[in-house]
Design an enzyme around this catalytic site. Structure first.
Site, PDB file in Angstrom:
ATOM      1  N   LYS A  95      -9.234   2.961  -2.753  1.00  0.00           N
ATOM      2  CA  LYS A  95      -9.545   2.251  -1.506  1.00  0.00           C
ATOM      3  C   LYS A  95     -10.907   2.677  -0.952  1.00  0.00           C
ATOM      4  CE  LYS A  95      -7.313   1.245   3.005  1.00  0.00           C
ATOM      5  NZ  LYS A  95      -6.105   1.526   3.836  1.00  0.00           N
TER       6      LYS A  95
ATOM      7  N   GLU B 184       0.833  -1.214   0.000  1.00  0.00           N
ATOM      8  CA  GLU B 184       0.000   0.000   0.000  1.00  0.00           C
ATOM      9  C   GLU B 184       0.869   1.267   0.000  1.00  0.00           C
ATOM     10  OE1 GLU B 184      -2.438   0.178   3.509  1.00  0.00           O
ATOM     11  OE2 GLU B 184      -3.689   1.809   2.737  1.00  0.00           O
TER      12      GLU B 184
ATOM     13  N   CYS C 299      -5.567  -3.117   1.753  1.00  0.00           N
ATOM     14  CA  CYS C 299      -5.490  -3.282   3.215  1.00  0.00           C
ATOM     15  C   CYS C 299      -6.868  -3.414   3.876  1.00  0.00           C
ATOM     16  CB  CYS C 299      -4.669  -2.143   3.819  1.00  0.00           C
ATOM     17  SG  CYS C 299      -3.832  -2.619   5.371  1.00  0.00           S
TER      18      CYS C 299
ATOM     19  N   GLY D 138      22.641   4.647  28.140  1.00  0.00           N
ATOM     20  CA  GLY D 138      23.117   4.532  29.516  1.00  0.00           C
ATOM     21  C   GLY D 138      22.941   3.105  29.996  1.00  0.00           C
TER      22      GLY D 138
ATOM     23  N   SER E 120      18.165  -1.591  30.479  1.00  0.00           N
ATOM     24  CA  SER E 120      19.246  -1.115  29.613  1.00  0.00           C
ATOM     25  C   SER E 120      20.051  -2.288  29.052  1.00  0.00           C
ATOM     26  CB  SER E 120      20.136  -0.119  30.348  1.00  0.00           C
ATOM     27  OG  SER E 120      20.718  -0.681  31.499  1.00  0.00           O
TER      28      SER E 120
END
Lengths: 538, 538
Positions: A111, A44, A147, A284, A291
């Site tokens: 569509k 699409e 879709c 970090g 993390s």
């Protein structure tokens, strides 16, 4: 006589019209050379990428699309392409699919079913088409849908009534952890109900909060799935389309939900970083599980040489945390530095001492620590052009257990839609072929380490319980009463719901991240910040 | 015989269903006592406030609305109220207006025209109604419409065909600087075209990014405006409705655009702060014009005792800036403190020295200064429960001339939709009855003071030029070529457009602020961050 169709499951970039045209032409050439294709079906809105959002309101954008359709049409000969693009007609805009080739747009479908829920805003831009379009190619009648059209009854029924024997469906269907089953069931039902074969071509790739997972497939009119492309990868999959879609290459599918989520996260990171042109990523690394998982995912997505980490211990950080962070950085061979935050933190506390005189310590002091880390990480990000990856998970984003401009700072938050229990599952999954996340990181009780002996459970219920309450409240719109009736403690339920509600302002300023659940924070869940509805009391 | 109608232009709060019911009952009682009203007209979605966004997806929210309709209906007798609320029917949700009173819902109209553009997402939630509703009250035929309905032709025409002599229109129409004229012209046109009187009742009050400005009015079928409520204030305005809406209290309207914008900003600040329960506001006062204006507006909105300011000079801050900040704080009698950022700034620079070795100074160092200020301000905000007001304007938000987590930190950004030239106009306007912003702040050239002798014009064109380019590009969707054709320098146009495009990620993490232009950043302008469309080249 057999007709060779190729499903072109490709990774496009929003706004990159000329780049997308090149990709289409390249795919068409390869489809012809490698698979003797006569017809290639694309996802699409192929030319613009999906979703182009308010770019669709720019006349210059639509003009560029119109030029691209012309260019593409005249560049293609001896093969037909079914390509998606926005089209202006009679002062309206439509989401179209055109059959292009040999200098002509042979047919154009508009569509009909425009999704305007969840992450979708198609009624903001498009008017609905009203007609079925069926074209004959080498004796086969093909209907076109786009879709959402196949998720409703009418567009499919109209195409079949207009004579379609095979429906070609162009998609940009974003991943969530249940979507694959939904799509399969849907296509099987629609095919068998209407007695029509369906060729379903989906986009692949990450776009801001969304990851399109591919998984294109072909379904016989019996409802039997006979072809399937892989997930999270580009593919040109040939479908030998005589009328009952005889199977040449049936792909069995056995991947489980966890591995799909893992691949969605990796692709989401890779595409956000690469499509936006960053020189790698920084994050970090605390010695905690969030993390650690983001680092493992980032290394898979970008490679060790593209990722660097910073540990930023405070007076409250345990040695174990520093050791585990270093251990993981070494295991994954990423650049690692350690900068303690004590000095700027005490400088701030000193500066604020007269303002804070007589006031008790509270989360303010914790936030200052988190924000000192945010400054250091953003400094490295700014100086080196590396994107800062934010490491927060969905559970903490839900209840506001995170510091705005502190640990919430960053350009992309890979696991922001992953509840904490899923974070554990994913961490174990990352260790499936050898330890990339130290086992102790997975085993130790989670802590923000912002005050002495702090544990997450000081402020929050156990994550098993928290995550269940959050899923019911956030994803399923259950009321407090509904949730209590399921056996959860009433005071806990009310407190958690209240925390979700009052932290909307934080989420509004959070970086984007990969949607993997049925309802992610971001464009998928649009709540007012100023909101006095007491969900916790009902 | 005359029929007394009251337009109830009231300030509601999103989600506060029980509070809104109380306000409705109170308004009804006063309308009867003070104006002998027989019929009171309220704004759109009275019970929920506007816009309730995804609260509309929660079954418990809709149940609470249904209960409130029942309560309200039985609480009201001897007077009829036309009230807005969402209603579920046959598995669908509608945006409704019900005529309530004496224990009954007499008639219920379902909104037909659902706006789904700009800040509106009504098709995400509602299905359109299909029928006109006309009711007779004391010999007059009233048609009902809701907001967008009167912006289209059909709902009005249907109501008139069904016999409506007077149309009652419930609104939640947000302010922008041109909206007043648009509304008047529209109502005059619709009234005279269809030969019908229109009573237009608008919401008043701030809700996140929106401010509803009131300005309710009554228009004769000739198109003549005969009643008008004030702007930005609650009002119960009686309309003596015999058929030609004989004027009892025609309100002349002479306020200019600047004063309306000013009032929108003040109401936007006040309602965000108060509806969200903050204990006042804090802001960083730099000695520059943006923070000076925000301070003046905040004091008008909240009062001197509810506002405090912090000056945070660095090594690059001129004495003039500190002097002017102090001068203004004293003029406005707000709490003022001064905390220099040198210590944490040098602590960060020292910590980063090995990471930054061999790399040139760039905006990174400037960002660290801005972020030190962000930490100090957020610390005071967190500790004291005061909202941090962000002081950035639309020009800098557009081109990214602002530091994420630095000067962009905060809970509400009052002037984020005000271009810099408008900031100057507003500053002069604030001084209309005496200097509240020191004249030197208005006169000196703008500077971020993040490096020696820095001026905004080092990086940006003059604001006169910048603002015009931005308006054309952002609000009017003009292409680079269009803008160049208007006489702007090509290189400047391309550079500015590029800056707007690549800074979408910053705006996505910005705090909300008051929409005052035709297109504000936020829900009003939805751009992808990952976006390779080169608007600057077209």
């Amino acid at each position: 006589m057999s007709l060779n169709i190729v499903m072109a499951q490709i990774n496009l970039c929003v706004g990159d019209i000329s780049g997308n045209v090149k990709k289409i032409i390249d795919a068409a050439q390869r489809a012809r050379q490698e698979h003797q294709a006569q017809l290639v079906i694309f996802p699409e809105l192929t030319l613009t990428g999906y979703p182009p959002e308010d770019l669709l309101l720019r006349p210059s954008f639509l003009e560029a699309v119109e030029q691209a359709v012309e260019e593409l049409t005249s560049a293609i000969s001896g093969i037909k392409l079914l390509v998606g693009y926005p089209v202006r007609k009679q002062g309206k805009l439509f989401n179209a699919a055109g059959l292009l080739g040999d200098g002509k747009v042979h047919v154009e479908y508009l569509k009909q079913a425009l999704p305007n829920y969840s992450v979708f805003d198609e009624k903001r831009y498009f008017s609905p088409g009203i007609d079925a379009v069926v074209f004959n190619h080498q004796g086969v009648n093909f209907g076109i849908t786009i879709c959402e059209d196949v998720w409703e009854n009418e567009p499919v029924e109209m195409a079949v009534k207009a004579g379609a024997q095979v429906i070609l469906n162009l998609n940009a269907s974003p991943f969530d952890s249940d979507k694959r089953n939904q799509r399969e069931t849907l296509l099987q039902t629609q095919a068998s109900k209407h007695g029509v074969a369906i060729i379903y071509v989906n986009l692949v790739g990450g776009q801001d909060e969304l990851v399109f997972d591919g998984g294109s497939m072909a379904v016989r009119e019996s409802g039997h799935i006979v072809y399937r492309a892989g997930f999270f990868q580009e593919a040109l999959l040939p479908v030998n389309c005589d009328l009952d879609l005889e199977a040449r290459l049936p792909v069995p599918f056995s991947e489980d939900k966890l591995s799909l989520i893992h691949r969605a996260l990796v692709m989401g990171i890779r595409d956000y970083v690469q499509k936006n042109g960053f020189h790698g990523a920084v994050l970090g690394l605390s010695g905690g599980i969030d993390s650690a998982l983001v680092l493992a995912l980032a290394v898979e997505a970008l490679g060790s040489d593209q990722v660097e980490v910073l540990s930023m211990p405070s007076r409250y950080t345990l040695d174990m945390s520093n050791e585990d962070a270093l251990l993981q950085a070494e295991k994954l061979a990423v650049k690692h530095a350690c900068i303690p935050i004590e000095k700027p933190f005490s400088a701030f506390m000193e500066l604020l001492s007269s303002e804070f005189e007589g006031l008790e310590a509270d989360t303010t002091e914790e936030n200052i620590q988190a924000r000192c880390r945010g400054i250091l990480l953003m400094a490295i990000s700014n100086k080196k052009g590396k994107i800062l990856l934010t490491t927060g998970n969905k559970s903490e984003m839900s209840v506001g257990y995170a510091t705005l401009y502190g640990d919430m700072a960053g350009g992309f938050a890979p696991i922001k839609d992953c509840p904490k229990m899923l974070v554990y599952e994913l961490a174990r999954y990352c260790n499936r072929d050898g330890e990339v996340i130290p086992q102790r990181v997975i085993d130790r009780p989670p802590s923000a380490e912002l005050r002495p002996d702090q544990k997450d459970t000081d402020s929050l219920p156990d994550y098993e319980i928290l995550d269940e309450i959050l899923e019911l409240y956030v994803e399923q719109d259950a009321s407090a009463q509904n949730i209590v009736e399921r056996g959860f403690e009433e005071a806990t339920v009310r407190r958690i719901i209240r925390l979700v509600d009052i932290n909307e302002y934080k989420r509004r300023q959070a970086p984007p991240g990969v949607k993997i659940t049925q309802r992610a924070y971001g464009r998928d869940r649009r709540y007012p910040m100023t909101n006095r509805f007491r969900s916790d009391m009902l």
